[in-house]
Design a protein around this motif. Structure first.
Motif, PDB file in Angstrom:
ATOM      1  N   MET A 192       0.824  -1.215   0.000  1.00 49.47           N
ATOM      2  CA  MET A 192       0.000   0.000   0.000  1.00 49.47           C
ATOM      3  C   MET A 192       0.857   1.264   0.000  1.00 49.47           C
ATOM      4  SD  MET A 192      -3.278   0.534  -0.097  1.00 49.47           S
ATOM      5  CE  MET A 192      -4.286  -0.749   0.643  1.00 49.47           C
ATOM      6  N   GLU A 245      -1.518   2.053   6.497  1.00 54.97           N
ATOM      7  CA  GLU A 245      -0.933   0.744   6.236  1.00 54.97           C
ATOM      8  C   GLU A 245       0.299   0.876   5.339  1.00 54.97           C
ATOM      9  OE1 GLU A 245      -3.359  -2.066   4.125  1.00 54.97           O
ATOM     10  OE2 GLU A 245      -1.866  -3.638   4.342  1.00 54.97           O
ATOM     11  N   GLY A 299     -14.576   2.033  -0.358  1.00 53.96           N
ATOM     12  CA  GLY A 299     -13.213   1.702   0.051  1.00 53.96           C
ATOM     13  C   GLY A 299     -12.301   1.717  -1.162  1.00 53.96           C
ATOM     14  N   GLY A 300     -11.148   2.376  -1.035  1.00 54.11           N
ATOM     15  CA  GLY A 300     -10.212   2.416  -2.161  1.00 54.11           C
ATOM     16  C   GLY A 300     -10.423   3.610  -3.081  1.00 54.11           C
ATOM     17  N   ASP A 332     -12.327   6.692   3.293  1.00 58.46           N
ATOM     18  CA  ASP A 332     -12.854   5.949   2.143  1.00 58.46           C
ATOM     19  C   ASP A 332     -13.564   4.708   2.645  1.00 58.46           C
ATOM     20  OD1 ASP A 332     -10.341   4.840   2.912  1.00 58.46           O
ATOM     21  OD2 ASP A 332     -10.075   3.919   0.940  1.00 58.46           O
ATOM     22  N   ARG A 388     -15.084   1.844   4.533  1.00 59.70           N
ATOM     23  CA  ARG A 388     -14.660   1.260   5.808  1.00 59.70           C
ATOM     24  C   ARG A 388     -13.151   1.110   5.851  1.00 59.70           C
ATOM     25  NH1 ARG A 388     -18.278  -4.229   5.750  1.00 59.70           N
ATOM     26  NH2 ARG A 388     -20.303  -3.274   5.410  1.00 59.70           N
ATOM     27  N   HIS A 389     -12.476   1.646   4.869  1.00 59.45           N
ATOM     28  CA  HIS A 389     -11.068   1.314   4.719  1.00 59.45           C
ATOM     29  C   HIS A 389     -10.140   2.077   5.650  1.00 59.45           C
ATOM     30  CE1 HIS A 389      -7.243   1.562   2.147  1.00 59.45           C
ATOM     31  NE2 HIS A 389      -7.207   0.448   2.828  1.00 59.45           N
ATOM     32  N   ARG A 422      -9.521   0.849  11.602  1.00 57.70           N
ATOM     33  CA  ARG A 422      -8.467   0.253  10.775  1.00 57.70           C
ATOM     34  C   ARG A 422      -7.216   1.135  10.740  1.00 57.70           C
ATOM     35  NH1 ARG A 422     -13.122  -1.698   9.249  1.00 57.70           N
ATOM     36  NH2 ARG A 422     -13.396  -3.715   8.239  1.00 57.70           N
ATOM     37  N   PRO A 456     -15.212  -7.404  12.202  1.00 56.47           N
ATOM     38  CA  PRO A 456     -14.939  -7.958  10.874  1.00 56.47           C
ATOM     39  C   PRO A 456     -14.183  -9.278  10.950  1.00 56.47           C
ATOM     40  CG  PRO A 456     -13.535  -6.055  11.292  1.00 56.47           C
ATOM     41  CD  PRO A 456     -14.461  -6.171  12.460  1.00 56.47           C
ATOM     42  N   LYS A 457     -14.471 -10.156   9.977  1.00 59.54           N
ATOM     43  CA  LYS A 457     -13.820 -11.469   9.956  1.00 59.54           C
ATOM     44  C   LYS A 457     -12.321 -11.306   9.686  1.00 59.54           C
ATOM     45  CE  LYS A 457     -17.740 -13.535  10.518  1.00 59.54           C
ATOM     46  NZ  LYS A 457     -18.247 -12.347  11.241  1.00 59.54           N
ATOM     47  N   GLY A 458     -11.537 -12.058  10.404  1.00 58.39           N
ATOM     48  CA  GLY A 458     -10.098 -12.047  10.148  1.00 58.39           C
ATOM     49  C   GLY A 458      -9.380 -10.827  10.707  1.00 58.39           C
ATOM     50  N   ILE A 459     -10.019 -10.092  11.607  1.00 51.87           N
ATOM     51  CA  ILE A 459      -9.402  -8.877  12.152  1.00 51.87           C
ATOM     52  C   ILE A 459      -8.143  -9.217  12.960  1.00 51.87           C
ATOM     53  CG2 ILE A 459     -10.887  -8.854  14.237  1.00 51.87           C
ATOM     54  CD1 ILE A 459      -9.919  -5.642  12.478  1.00 51.87           C
ATOM     55  N   MET A 481      -5.872 -11.072  12.186  1.00 54.87           N
ATOM     56  CA  MET A 481      -4.714 -11.106  11.287  1.00 54.87           C
ATOM     57  C   MET A 481      -4.001  -9.756  11.231  1.00 54.87           C
ATOM     58  SD  MET A 481      -4.964 -14.174   9.113  1.00 54.87           S
ATOM     59  CE  MET A 481      -4.704 -13.682   7.430  1.00 54.87           C
ATOM     60  N   MET A 482      -4.680  -8.708  11.691  1.00 54.63           N
ATOM     61  CA  MET A 482      -4.033  -7.397  11.718  1.00 54.63           C
ATOM     62  C   MET A 482      -3.183  -7.239  12.979  1.00 54.63           C
ATOM     63  SD  MET A 482      -7.112  -5.019  10.131  1.00 54.63           S
ATOM     64  CE  MET A 482      -6.212  -3.488   9.899  1.00 54.63           C
ATOM     65  N   GLY A 505     -13.241 -12.097   4.588  1.00 50.83           N
ATOM     66  CA  GLY A 505     -12.102 -12.651   5.301  1.00 50.83           C
ATOM     67  C   GLY A 505     -11.066 -11.572   5.532  1.00 50.83           C
ATOM     68  N   ALA A 506      -9.828 -11.998   5.683  1.00 53.59           N
ATOM     69  CA  ALA A 506      -8.760 -11.068   6.038  1.00 53.59           C
ATOM     70  C   ALA A 506      -8.616  -9.934   5.014  1.00 53.59           C
ATOM     71  CB  ALA A 506      -7.447 -11.825   6.170  1.00 53.59           C
ATOM     72  N   THR A 561     -11.482  -7.397   5.175  1.00 57.47           N
ATOM     73  CA  THR A 561     -11.302  -6.599   6.385  1.00 57.47           C
ATOM     74  C   THR A 561     -10.202  -5.565   6.198  1.00 57.47           C
ATOM     75  OG1 THR A 561     -12.149  -8.307   7.844  1.00 57.47           O
ATOM     76  CG2 THR A 561     -10.605  -6.751   8.815  1.00 57.47           C
ATOM     77  N   LEU A 598      -9.014  -4.277   3.388  1.00 54.95           N
ATOM     78  CA  LEU A 598      -9.327  -3.259   2.381  1.00 54.95           C
ATOM     79  C   LEU A 598     -10.616  -2.494   2.702  1.00 54.95           C
ATOM     80  CD1 LEU A 598      -8.439  -5.198  -0.903  1.00 54.95           C
ATOM     81  CD2 LEU A 598      -7.073  -3.481   0.289  1.00 54.95           C
ATOM     82  N   GLY A 599     -11.314  -2.909   3.756  1.00 52.06           N
ATOM     83  CA  GLY A 599     -12.557  -2.231   4.102  1.00 52.06           C
ATOM     84  C   GLY A 599     -13.629  -2.399   3.046  1.00 52.06           C
ATOM     85  N   LEU A 600     -13.659  -3.579   2.431  1.00 45.45           N
ATOM     86  CA  LEU A 600     -14.681  -3.851   1.419  1.00 45.45           C
ATOM     87  C   LEU A 600     -15.693  -4.842   1.989  1.00 45.45           C
ATOM     88  CD1 LEU A 600     -12.346  -4.256  -1.701  1.00 45.45           C
ATOM     89  CD2 LEU A 600     -13.831  -2.312  -1.188  1.00 45.45           C
ATOM     90  N   ASN A 653      -4.066  -4.050  -4.083  1.00 46.00           N
ATOM     91  CA  ASN A 653      -4.507  -2.676  -3.886  1.00 46.00           C
ATOM     92  C   ASN A 653      -5.678  -2.340  -4.796  1.00 46.00           C
ATOM     93  OD1 ASN A 653      -2.707  -2.135  -1.874  1.00 46.00           O
ATOM     94  ND2 ASN A 653      -1.102  -1.475  -3.285  1.00 46.00           N
ATOM     95  N   TYR A 654      -6.772  -3.000  -4.562  1.00 45.36           N
ATOM     96  CA  TYR A 654      -8.006  -2.710  -5.292  1.00 45.36           C
ATOM     97  C   TYR A 654      -7.875  -2.904  -6.799  1.00 45.36           C
ATOM     98  CZ  TYR A 654      -9.113  -0.480  -0.833  1.00 45.36           C
ATOM     99  OH  TYR A 654      -9.334  -0.221   0.493  1.00 45.36           O
TER     100      TYR A 654
END
Lengths: 323, 425
Positions: free
Chosen positions: A1, A19, A119-120, A140, A142-143, A181, A205-208, A210-211, B195-196, B199, B201-203, B271-272
Motif C-alpha cells: 500500500m 498501512e 473503500g479504495g 474511504d 470502511r477502509h 483500521r 470484521p472477519k479475520g481482524i 490477522m491485523m 475474510g482477512a 477486512t 481493504l474495508g470492502l 490494492n483494489y
C-alpha cells in the motif's frame, strides 16, 4: 500500500492510508504537527507555506467536522480552498469519478482532499490523477481515515510518555469503522504493547486478528488495565441491518460509563473521533469527565491536517527556513 | 465435397484416451478417419502439423457474448471470432441477455446471428423463469425446441416452492439445469470474499456460506425432483466437497469452475485491482487448492472461461463500483496448459475438462475426434511462448487480470465443421 503514497525519495506524495507507511514517517508527521501547532495559537493564525496553492475538498459523503478542519488547516497555511459537497444524486447524473477528476485537474488545483463511501476511492484517484497533484484521504468507506489516526496518535503522545508501554482498546463498531483500521495500523507501526478491539461479534470484521490485534467481546475484559480507550460512534442504521437489537441493549453492554472505567489503568484517557452519541456508546459524565480528551483531539486535528498538507505539497523545507 | 487431411500432428482425443502422432481425415465437415485414410479418400488440402497438438475444439460452458443488450461490450461476431481464434469451437451463452432468453424468438435470433458469423457455435441456455424473475416458469419445452441445450436462472430463485416446480418441470422436459449458487441475502452488498482481505481493504464481504447454503438447498431439491443439474463456477472448497459427496451418492450432478479461480485468490486484489472483481469472488488459497484437487479427485468436472467482456470504463472506478467479470476466452487454453504444467497433469486428462467433459454435460456431439463427429478441431503449438497484452487479445473486452502473464502454447488452426476458420502463424 505504501508504494503509491511515497515519491522515489520516500517522501509523502499522497496520504491514502497508514498501512505500509514506515514508523519514521509517522513520527515525522507528528513532529511537523508539533512545529505547526503554535500557528493555531497565534493572534494571526496564518503561515505562508502554501500561498498560491489551491486545495479542493471533495466530499462525496456528508461531513461537517472533518471538512471544516481540513478547510481551516488549508487556510492557516494560506492556501486557497474550494469545497465540493457532492451528494450522490448529482454524481449519479452520469459523470464518473474519473471525468470529475479530469475536470478538476483542468482547473489547475494542487491537492484534493477526498472523502468517499467506497473503500479504495482515494487510492483509485491517486492512481489516475495527473502527476503533479496530491491526494489526501479524508475517509474511504470502511477502509482508512489516516488523518484521524494521526491526530489520535498526536493526542496519545501529548498524554503518554511513550508508545511502547501502551495498551490501547478500540471499542464499538469495528466492522464499519475506517477509524479503527487506520488506528490499528498506526498503533502497530508505532509499536504499542497491545491493541485490542472490543465489540459484539456482529460488528467485528472477519479475520481482524490477522491485523495483529486481540479480540474481546466483553467490555470489562477488553478494558482491563488499558491506558487508552478509543470509542467508536455507533450508527443508528445498524439496528435496521439486524446487527444489534437496540441502542438500549448496546449501551448496557458496550457503553462507556464511569463505573466500568475502574478496571482500566488509573491514568487511562478516553478518546472518540466524534460526533459522540451520548447514552449510546458513551455516558455523558465520561464524555465530559477528566479522562476525556475528545475536544483536544479536535484541536489537534487541525495541526495534523496542516502537517500532512504541507508535507504532501513539499512545503516543509520552507518551514524549516522560516523557523 | 470438401476434403482435408491434417498430417503428422500429435492427436489427443480425451474421449478415446488417444494420444498418438497420426493423421486426421475430414470430409463433408465430419471426421472420416484417424490414421489411415479410407480407400477412396483424396484430400483436396493437406495441413502439415508436425510437432503440433491436434485436439477437439474446446467447449466453453460459460460465455457472455453481450448480444443482445450490451453490444458496446461485445457482439456475437466479435466474441465468437475471439472464441474460434482461441481454439474454442462451441460456447454456451447464459440467458441473462437483454432481452432475456426466455422466448424462442430470442434463442433463434442468437443462433441465427451466430450461424451467420460462421465462427464458434453458440448454444443458448434458456431462462428457467420468465425474465429470470423467479416467479413464473419460462416456456422450457418451446425453448428446447428452439435450440436451447439447458436451462438456467443465473439469478437466485428466492421462493423455494417456485424453485422446486422449476426443477420438476425441467426434469419433465429432460433439460439439464445450470445453477449459479448464490444465496439471495448473504453478502448481498459484498464485492470480495469475506475474510482477512475484505477486512484489510474495508470492502464488504461475500461469505463462503453464500455458495454452500445454495448448493445444499439445490442438492435436496435435485434429490427429490430427479432433475439433472450442473453447478456453475463453484469457488469454495466446501461446495466442491458437497458436489463430490452427491456424486458418490449417485445424484445426477456435475460442476465447473472458472479458469481464473484455479490461479487467483483474494490476495491478488492487492490494492483494489478491479480486474480481480469477479462473481463468485476470488477465495482463499485453500479454496484454490481444493478446486484444483477436485479436478483429479472428483467434484469438478469442467473448466470454463466465464467470459465477461467489458469496455475499459467499466473497470475504471473505485473497486466496489466497477463491473464484475473477466474477459476469459483468450486465456482459457493458455491457462489450462499452464495448469497442466503446474499440476504435472497429462494433456489428455487436462484437455478432457475443456472438451469431452463439458460436451458430455451438455449432451452434444462435440469434444471428441471420433469418426463421424463434426470436425471441430483445435490445433496448437505447445512450445510457442508469448505474453498477454491488450493488442493481442481477440475479445472486444480487454479486462483481464492476466495481462503481462507469460504463456506457453498458442493456437495455430481452428476448424469448425471441417472448415478452417482461423489460421495463426
Amino acid at each position: 500500500m505504501n508504494t503509491i503514497q511515497l515519491d522515489p525519495q520516500g517522501r509523502l506524495k499522497h496520504f491514502l492510508g497508514i498501512e505500509g507507511l514506515p514508523k519514521a514517517l509517522l513520527i515525522e508527521i507528528l513532529d511537523t504537527a508539533t512545529s505547526l501547532i503554535s500557528v493555531t495559537e497565534q493572534t494571526v493564525k496564518k503561515v505562508p507555506l502554501l500561498r498560491g496553492k489551491t486545495i479542493v475538498n471533495l466530499f462525496f459523503e456528508p461531513s461537517t467536522r472533518t471538512r471544516t478542519t481540513f478547510e481551516l488547516a488549508a487556510k492557516r497555511l494560506s492556501a486557497d480552498v474550494l469545497n465540493f459537497n457532492i451528494n450522490t444524486s448529482s454524481s449519479s447524473k452520469g459523470e464518473t469519478l474519473i471525468d470529475m477528476l479530469r475536470n478538476l485537474e483542468a482547473m489547475h488545483c494542487d491537492l484534493f482532499v477526498v472523502r468517499h463511501a467506497a473503500g479504495g476511492a482515494a487510492h483509485f484517484m491517486a492512481q489516475h490523477v495527473a502527476p503533479h497533484i496530491s491526494i489526501i484521504n479524508a475517509g474511504d468507506g470502511r477502509h482508512e481515515h489516516p488523518t484521524q489516526a494521526m491526530l489520535d496518535m498526536y493526542t496519545i503522545r501529548q498524554y503518554k510518555e511513550d508508545f511502547a508501554s501502551l495498551r490501547v482498546a478500540i471499542v464499538g463498531d469495528i466492522l464499519h469503522s475506517r477509524v479503527a483500521r487506520s488506528n490499528i495500523h498506526a498503533l502497530m507501526t508505532l509499536g504499542v504493547a497491545e491493541v485490542r478491539v472490543v465489540g459484539p461479534n456482529t460488528l467485528m470484521p472477519k479475520g481482524i486478528a490477522m491485523m495483529g490485534v486481540k479480540v474481546f467481546n466483553r467490555l470489562k475484559e477488553g478494558l482491563r488495565n488499558v491506558d487508552v480507550i478509543l470509542m467508536l460512534r455507533l450508527q443508528r442504521e445498524r439496528m435496521q441491518a439486524a446487527l444489534i437489537p437496540s441502542v438500549h441493549e448496546y449501551f448496557q453492554y458496550y457503553g462507556l460509563t464511569e463505573a466500568i472505567l475502574d478496571v482500566t489503568h488509573p491514568g487511562a484517557i478516553v478518546m472518540h473521533p466524534g460526533p459522540i452519541n451520548r447514552g449510546v456508546e458513551i455516558d455523558s459524565p465520561v464524555a465530559n469527565g477528566e479522562r476525556s480528551v475528545i475536544l483536544q483531539q479536535v484541536s489537534n486535528g487541525i495541526a495534523i491536517r496542516m502537517a500532512v498538507m504541507a508535507m504532501t505539497l513539499k512545503a516543509i523545507p520552507e518551514l524549516k527556513d522560516t523557523r | 465435397m470438401a476434403t482435408l487431411s491434417i498430417i503428422g500432428g500429435r492427436v489427443i482425443d480425451p474421449a478415446a484416451h488417444l494420444d498418438l502422432i497420426t493423421d486426421l481425415h475430414i470430409a463433408a465437415g465430419k471426421i472420416v478417419a484417424v490414421g489411415t485414410p479410407p480407400n477412396d479418400f483424396k484430400a483436396e488440402r493437406q495441413i502439415d502439423v508436425q510437432h503440433k497438438i491436434v485436439c477437439p475444439g474446446l467447449v466453453d460452458l460459460g460465455v457472455r457474448l453481450r448480444e443482445p443488450g450490451a453490444e458496446y461490450k461485445g457482439t456475437i461476431i466479435s466474441e465468437t471470432r475471439a472464441a474460434a481464434n482461441s481454439g474454442i469451437t462451441t460456447v454456451c451463452c447464459p440467458p441473462d441477455t437483454n432481452p432475456v432468453i426466455d422466448t424462442p424468438a430470442v434463442a433463434e435470433l442468437l443462433q441465427q446471428r451466430a450461424a451467420h458469423s460462421g465462427m464458434a457455435k453458440v448454444l443458448p441456455l434458456a431462462a428457467l423463469t420468465r425474465g429470470l424473475a423467479g416467479e413464473q416458469l419460462a416456456e422450457m419445452g418451446d425453448l428446447k425446441e428452439a435450440g436451447c441445450v439447458a436451462v438456467s436462472n443465473v439469478l437466485p430463485i428466492v421462493n423455494t416452492e417456485v424453485l422446486r416446480y422449476a426443477l420438476e418441470y425441467a426434469a419433465n422436459c429432460e433439460l439439464t439445469v445450470f445453477i449459479h449458487p448464490r444465496e439471495p441475502w448473504l453478502g448481498v452488498h459484498g464485492c470480495v470474499h469475506e475474510g482477512a482481505v475484505s477486512t484489510r481493504l474495508g470492502l464488504s464481504g461475500i461469505p463462503e456460506t453464500t455458495e454452500t447454503i445454495e448448493v445444499a438447498r439445490h442438492l435436496f431439491l435435485i434429490e427429490t425432483t430427479g432433475v439433472r443439474a450442473h453447478f456453475c463456477r463453484l469457488s469454495t472448497a466446501r461446495a466442491i466437497k458437497m458436489v463430490k459427496q452427491a456424486q458418490t451418492q449417485g445424484l445426477p450432478v456435475t460442476a465447473d469452475v472458472s479458469a481464473h479461480q484455479l490461479f487467483l485468490t483474494e490476495t491478488d486484489i492487492n490494492n483494489y485491482n478491479s480486474q480481480c472483481h469477479v462473481y463468485p469472488p476470488l477465495r482463499t488459497q485453500q479454496d484454490k487448492t481444493a478446486l484444483r484437487t477436485g479436478l483429479l479427485q472428483g467434484g469438478v468436472d469442467a473448466i470454463c472461461s466465464d467470459h465477461q467482456p467489458h469496455e475499459a470504463d467499466a473497470k475504471l472506478s473505485p473497486f466496489a463500483m466497477t463491473a464484475m467479470g473477466i474477459s476469459g476466452l483468450d486465456t482459457l487454453l493458455p491457462l489450462c496448459l499452464h495448469l497442466a504444467e503446474e499440476m504435472s497433469m497429462d494433456l489428455t486428462t487436462l484437455l478432457s475438462y475443456v472438451t469431452t467433459k463439458p460436451a458430455q454435460i451438455l449432451g452434444i456431439d462435440a469434444g471428441t475426434l471420433a469418426v463421424g463427429q463434426p470436425a471441430d478441431i483445435c490445433i496448437f503449438d505447445p512450445n510457442d511462448s508469448w505474453q498477454l497484452a491488450p493488442e493481442n487479445m481477440r475479445s472486444k473486452g480487454h479486462n483481464s487480470p492476466f495481462l503481462n502473464w507469460k504463456f506457453k502454447g498458442r493456437v495455430i488452426y481452428t476448424l469448425i465443421n471441417g472448415k478452417v476458420v482461423y489460421t495463426g502463424c
